[in-house]
Design a protein around this motif. Structure first.
Motif, PDB file in Angstrom:
ATOM      1  N   LYS A 282      54.795 109.964 -34.931  1.00 28.40           N
ATOM      2  CA  LYS A 282      53.953 110.714 -33.964  1.00 28.40           C
ATOM      3  C   LYS A 282      54.185 110.536 -32.627  1.00 28.40           C
ATOM      4  O   LYS A 282      54.615 109.346 -32.086  1.00 28.40           O
ATOM      5  N   GLN A 283      53.701 111.255 -31.770  1.00 29.22           N
ATOM      6  CA  GLN A 283      53.708 111.273 -30.456  1.00 29.22           C
ATOM      7  C   GLN A 283      52.833 109.881 -30.048  1.00 29.22           C
ATOM      8  O   GLN A 283      51.778 109.702 -30.781  1.00 29.22           O
ATOM      9  N   PRO A 284      53.321 109.088 -29.067  1.00 28.87           N
ATOM     10  CA  PRO A 284      52.415 107.966 -28.792  1.00 28.87           C
ATOM     11  C   PRO A 284      50.982 108.230 -28.195  1.00 28.87           C
ATOM     12  O   PRO A 284      50.987 109.086 -27.402  1.00 28.87           O
ATOM     13  N   VAL A 285      50.216 107.393 -28.691  1.00 31.71           N
ATOM     14  CA  VAL A 285      48.793 107.192 -27.931  1.00 31.71           C
ATOM     15  C   VAL A 285      49.261 106.136 -26.708  1.00 31.71           C
ATOM     16  O   VAL A 285      49.671 105.221 -26.876  1.00 31.71           O
ATOM     17  N   ILE A 286      48.697 106.551 -25.564  1.00 31.41           N
ATOM     18  CA  ILE A 286      49.148 105.947 -24.262  1.00 31.41           C
ATOM     19  C   ILE A 286      47.707 105.628 -23.741  1.00 31.41           C
ATOM     20  O   ILE A 286      46.870 106.376 -23.348  1.00 31.41           O
ATOM     21  N   ILE A 287      47.384 104.226 -23.530  1.00 30.90           N
ATOM     22  CA  ILE A 287      46.348 103.818 -22.646  1.00 30.90           C
ATOM     23  C   ILE A 287      47.069 103.195 -21.411  1.00 30.90           C
ATOM     24  O   ILE A 287      47.306 102.073 -21.484  1.00 30.90           O
ATOM     25  N   ALA A 288      47.062 103.730 -20.326  1.00 31.11           N
ATOM     26  CA  ALA A 288      47.667 103.298 -19.177  1.00 31.11           C
ATOM     27  C   ALA A 288      47.475 104.312 -17.783  1.00 31.11           C
ATOM     28  O   ALA A 288      47.164 105.184 -17.950  1.00 31.11           O
ATOM     29  N   LYS A 289      47.441 103.369 -16.631  1.00 35.88           N
ATOM     30  CA  LYS A 289      47.086 104.217 -15.685  1.00 35.88           C
ATOM     31  C   LYS A 289      47.737 103.330 -14.377  1.00 35.88           C
ATOM     32  O   LYS A 289      47.688 102.311 -14.317  1.00 35.88           O
ATOM     33  N   THR A 290      48.144 104.242 -13.397  1.00 39.82           N
ATOM     34  CA  THR A 290      48.725 103.276 -12.013  1.00 39.82           C
ATOM     35  C   THR A 290      47.656 102.669 -11.502  1.00 39.82           C
ATOM     36  O   THR A 290      46.548 102.933 -11.421  1.00 39.82           O
ATOM     37  N   GLY A 291      47.887 101.321 -11.142  1.00 46.91           N
ATOM     38  CA  GLY A 291      47.194 100.520 -10.409  1.00 46.91           C
ATOM     39  C   GLY A 291      46.280  99.626 -11.296  1.00 46.91           C
ATOM     40  O   GLY A 291      45.546  98.689 -10.628  1.00 46.91           O
ATOM     41  N   TRP A 292      46.352  99.600 -12.492  1.00 53.32           N
ATOM     42  CA  TRP A 292      45.587  98.980 -13.640  1.00 53.32           C
ATOM     43  C   TRP A 292      46.092  97.520 -13.487  1.00 53.32           C
ATOM     44  O   TRP A 292      47.230  97.096 -13.599  1.00 53.32           O
ATOM     45  N   THR A 293      45.106  96.593 -13.540  1.00 56.82           N
ATOM     46  CA  THR A 293      45.335  95.058 -13.917  1.00 56.82           C
ATOM     47  C   THR A 293      45.290  94.821 -15.336  1.00 56.82           C
ATOM     48  O   THR A 293      44.634  95.715 -16.161  1.00 56.82           O
ATOM     49  N   THR A 294      45.469  93.622 -15.596  1.00 53.79           N
ATOM     50  CA  THR A 294      45.014  93.278 -17.012  1.00 53.79           C
ATOM     51  C   THR A 294      43.400  93.505 -17.312  1.00 53.79           C
ATOM     52  O   THR A 294      43.012  94.062 -18.248  1.00 53.79           O
ATOM     53  N   GLY A 295      42.835  93.144 -16.175  1.00 55.87           N
ATOM     54  CA  GLY A 295      41.258  93.573 -16.540  1.00 55.87           C
ATOM     55  C   GLY A 295      41.013  94.777 -16.578  1.00 55.87           C
ATOM     56  O   GLY A 295      40.100  95.269 -17.335  1.00 55.87           O
ATOM     57  N   ASN A 296      41.509  95.770 -15.723  1.00 54.01           N
ATOM     58  CA  ASN A 296      41.526  97.260 -16.006  1.00 54.01           C
ATOM     59  C   ASN A 296      41.847  97.788 -17.351  1.00 54.01           C
ATOM     60  O   ASN A 296      41.051  98.479 -17.732  1.00 54.01           O
ATOM     61  N   LEU A 297      42.861  97.380 -17.735  1.00 58.11           N
ATOM     62  CA  LEU A 297      43.372  97.666 -19.011  1.00 58.11           C
ATOM     63  C   LEU A 297      42.268  97.170 -20.251  1.00 58.11           C
ATOM     64  O   LEU A 297      42.094  98.036 -21.092  1.00 58.11           O
ATOM     65  N   SER A 298      41.601  95.999 -20.207  1.00 59.91           N
ATOM     66  CA  SER A 298      40.858  95.450 -20.976  1.00 59.91           C
ATOM     67  C   SER A 298      39.758  96.357 -21.020  1.00 59.91           C
ATOM     68  O   SER A 298      39.070  96.671 -22.097  1.00 59.91           O
ATOM     69  N   THR A 299      39.240  96.611 -20.012  1.00 59.25           N
ATOM     70  CA  THR A 299      37.928  97.651 -19.843  1.00 59.25           C
ATOM     71  C   THR A 299      38.406  99.043 -20.317  1.00 59.25           C
ATOM     72  O   THR A 299      37.464  99.558 -21.039  1.00 59.25           O
ATOM     73  N   ALA A 300      39.441  99.523 -20.226  1.00 54.67           N
ATOM     74  CA  ALA A 300      39.616 100.789 -20.643  1.00 54.67           C
ATOM     75  C   ALA A 300      39.848 100.922 -22.219  1.00 54.67           C
ATOM     76  O   ALA A 300      39.317 101.896 -22.988  1.00 54.67           O
ATOM     77  N   ILE A 301      40.437 100.010 -22.875  1.00 53.02           N
ATOM     78  CA  ILE A 301      40.472  99.759 -24.164  1.00 53.02           C
ATOM     79  C   ILE A 301      39.303  99.794 -24.646  1.00 53.02           C
ATOM     80  O   ILE A 301      38.934 100.533 -25.778  1.00 53.02           O
ATOM     81  N   ILE A 302      38.072  98.871 -24.238  1.00 47.78           N
ATOM     82  CA  ILE A 302      36.718  99.065 -24.703  1.00 47.78           C
ATOM     83  C   ILE A 302      36.178 100.361 -24.562  1.00 47.78           C
ATOM     84  O   ILE A 302      35.649 100.834 -25.462  1.00 47.78           O
ATOM     85  N   SER A 303      36.451 101.187 -23.670  1.00 51.49           N
ATOM     86  CA  SER A 303      35.779 102.426 -23.257  1.00 51.49           C
ATOM     87  C   SER A 303      36.694 103.587 -24.200  1.00 51.49           C
ATOM     88  O   SER A 303      35.863 104.493 -24.707  1.00 51.49           O
TER      89      SER A 303
END
Length: 190
Positions: free
Chosen positions: A76-97
């Protein structure tokens, strides 16, 4: 970018088919007159994953799915959780949200360039990356072999770094990639 995609496609095509044989959803393809397995894919990352300033079709996770589907590995088309400028901390927060409750057949993790760019410590990166990798494994049905960690590309060779210390950037990126490799091997991911 094309080299990264080719390496990932090669890794998938070279994988033993047992890697993907695990309670996968099936769909019926009338053109093939057959039932096929349609796999799921989660891409976690930053600007490299989301494809800053490129069309959706030019994002490497989307291109990867296109190539895999072309080679009869149906996704299937990928689910993408990513954004320009994100650090590991930002990605962790985004995954939770995002509050994802589903699991995926494969998960890729490409993160860290902004930790280096922002001058974050390697120790902070290591701790946060370790947690992200554990989370990625849980999203991959607790199968570390279905998680692919992608090294951080060296932006020091890009035109963006023309007025900066290229050797220092490359050295720092290498150090972050060493941490990624060590943590990946410890958790038996790819």
């Amino acid at each position: 970018m094309k080299k990264v995609i080719l390496l990932i496609v090669f890794a998938f095509v070279a994988c033993n088919s047992e890697t993907f044989v695990s309670e996968l959803p099936t769909i019926y393809n009338p053109e093939l007159n057959d039932t096929i397995v349609q796999r799921t894919y989660l891409a976690l990352g930053d600007s490299y994953t989301i494809g800053e300033s490129v069309n959706e079709k030019e994002r490497w996770p989307v291109q990867l799915v296109e190539k895999l589907n072309f080679n009869n590995y149906y996704f299937k088309q990928p689910v993408i959780i990513a954004k320009t400028g994100w650090t590991t901390g930002n990605l962790s927060t985004a995954i939770i949200s995002e509050n994802l409750t589903e699991t995926f057949d494969i998960v890729t993790l490409l993160i860290g360039v902004n930790n280096q760019f922002q001058g974050r410590s390697i120790n902070e990166f290591q701790n946060q990356f370790r947690e992200l990798l554990s989370k990625a494994i849980s999203f991959a049905k607790n199968k570390p072999e279905n998680v692919i960690v992608v090294s951080i590309p060296d932006w020091g060779v890009s035109p963006f770094a023309n007025s900066l210390e290229r050797a220092q950037i490359s050295s720092e990126i290498d150090a972050f990639n060493v941490v990624k490799k060590e943590e990946t091997l410890k958790q038996n991911a790819v």
